[in-house]
Design a protein around this motif. Sequence first.
Motif, PDB file in Angstrom:
ATOM      1  N   UNK A 142     -28.836 -34.219 -24.321  1.00  0.00           N
ATOM      2  CA  UNK A 142     -27.845 -33.533 -23.995  1.00  0.00           C
ATOM      3  C   UNK A 142     -27.371 -34.203 -22.635  1.00  0.00           C
ATOM      4  N   UNK A 143     -26.082 -34.646 -22.596  1.00  0.00           N
ATOM      5  CA  UNK A 143     -25.647 -35.152 -21.240  1.00  0.00           C
ATOM      6  C   UNK A 143     -24.404 -34.420 -20.590  1.00  0.00           C
ATOM      7  N   UNK A 144     -23.980 -34.552 -19.515  1.00  0.00           N
ATOM      8  CA  UNK A 144     -22.790 -33.726 -19.072  1.00  0.00           C
ATOM      9  C   UNK A 144     -21.645 -34.066 -19.780  1.00  0.00           C
ATOM     10  N   UNK A 145     -20.867 -32.902 -20.213  1.00  0.00           N
ATOM     11  CA  UNK A 145     -19.711 -33.215 -20.823  1.00  0.00           C
ATOM     12  C   UNK A 145     -19.756 -32.700 -22.321  1.00  0.00           C
ATOM     13  N   UNK A 160     -31.710 -41.661 -13.215  1.00  0.00           N
ATOM     14  CA  UNK A 160     -30.647 -41.200 -14.105  1.00  0.00           C
ATOM     15  C   UNK A 160     -31.139 -40.118 -14.890  1.00  0.00           C
ATOM     16  N   UNK A 161     -32.223 -40.013 -15.517  1.00  0.00           N
ATOM     17  CA  UNK A 161     -32.867 -38.756 -15.985  1.00  0.00           C
ATOM     18  C   UNK A 161     -33.008 -37.767 -15.332  1.00  0.00           C
ATOM     19  N   UNK A 162     -33.495 -37.747 -13.699  1.00  0.00           N
ATOM     20  CA  UNK A 162     -33.251 -36.680 -13.059  1.00  0.00           C
ATOM     21  C   UNK A 162     -31.702 -36.145 -12.732  1.00  0.00           C
ATOM     22  N   UNK A 163     -31.114 -36.939 -12.865  1.00  0.00           N
ATOM     23  CA  UNK A 163     -29.421 -36.689 -12.477  1.00  0.00           C
ATOM     24  C   UNK A 163     -29.213 -35.776 -13.644  1.00  0.00           C
ATOM     25  N   UNK A 164     -29.655 -36.420 -14.985  1.00  0.00           N
ATOM     26  CA  UNK A 164     -29.164 -35.645 -16.353  1.00  0.00           C
ATOM     27  C   UNK A 164     -29.816 -34.325 -16.476  1.00  0.00           C
ATOM     28  N   UNK A 175     -26.983 -22.976 -19.223  1.00  0.00           N
ATOM     29  CA  UNK A 175     -26.991 -22.860 -20.869  1.00  0.00           C
ATOM     30  C   UNK A 175     -28.034 -23.682 -21.561  1.00  0.00           C
ATOM     31  N   UNK A 176     -28.057 -23.582 -22.694  1.00  0.00           N
ATOM     32  CA  UNK A 176     -29.049 -24.133 -23.665  1.00  0.00           C
ATOM     33  C   UNK A 176     -28.726 -25.687 -24.022  1.00  0.00           C
ATOM     34  N   UNK A 177     -29.619 -26.409 -23.273  1.00  0.00           N
ATOM     35  CA  UNK A 177     -29.247 -27.812 -23.509  1.00  0.00           C
ATOM     36  C   UNK A 177     -30.079 -28.633 -24.297  1.00  0.00           C
ATOM     37  N   UNK A 178     -29.611 -29.054 -25.626  1.00  0.00           N
ATOM     38  CA  UNK A 178     -30.559 -29.734 -26.483  1.00  0.00           C
ATOM     39  C   UNK A 178     -31.030 -31.082 -25.944  1.00  0.00           C
TER      40      UNK A 178
END
Length: 190
Positions: A174-177, A155-159, A168-171
């Motif tokens: 961060x999750x999709x959406x 699930x972390x690989x998918x995230x 983008x810059x994802x903190x």
Amino acid sequence: MLTVGDKFPSFALTAVKGGAEGLKGPGVSFVDMTNATDAGKWKVVFFWPKDFTFICPTEIAAFGKLAGEFADRDAVVYGVSTDSEFVHLNWRVHNEDIRNLEIPMLADLKRELSEALGILDKDAGVPLRATFIVDPDGTIQWASANGLNVGRNPQEVLRVLDALQTDELCPCNWTKGQEALDAQKLFEAA
């Protein structure tokens, strides 16, 4: 170990097909796969140490259950070990958790791909629990390796794939959406 920014090595391996085709037996269940297979798609390539073990089927089954979600993101998932395609097929037939696996199981019997990636355990001579996310141009965008006794979180690989695909810059966490970071706003606020 190869890492972010490196080109994923070329390979030509035999695999047990995913899905029902993978259970039809030798001659029908096998397919030759190369780094050019599924060209233009994101690839998630994960390795496990050995077939017929205890942690490995839990991970393989978890990746298999997410195969549709990876496909929704224009990504394919390849599972790899240094066991032969015949061993993979026998394992699928006899293990309920992976019998209906939707992803191919590649046989790196000569250890060429594992060696090229630098993921062979120095003592056991089998692959670490390594995972690579490879972009459509064949460049590694994420690499991770666990020791032989600790499973990973598909699930972390998918995230992470979701985050990479935003560009983008994802903190942290961060999750999709969720909103990505706006560097300009953060700079102005400082």
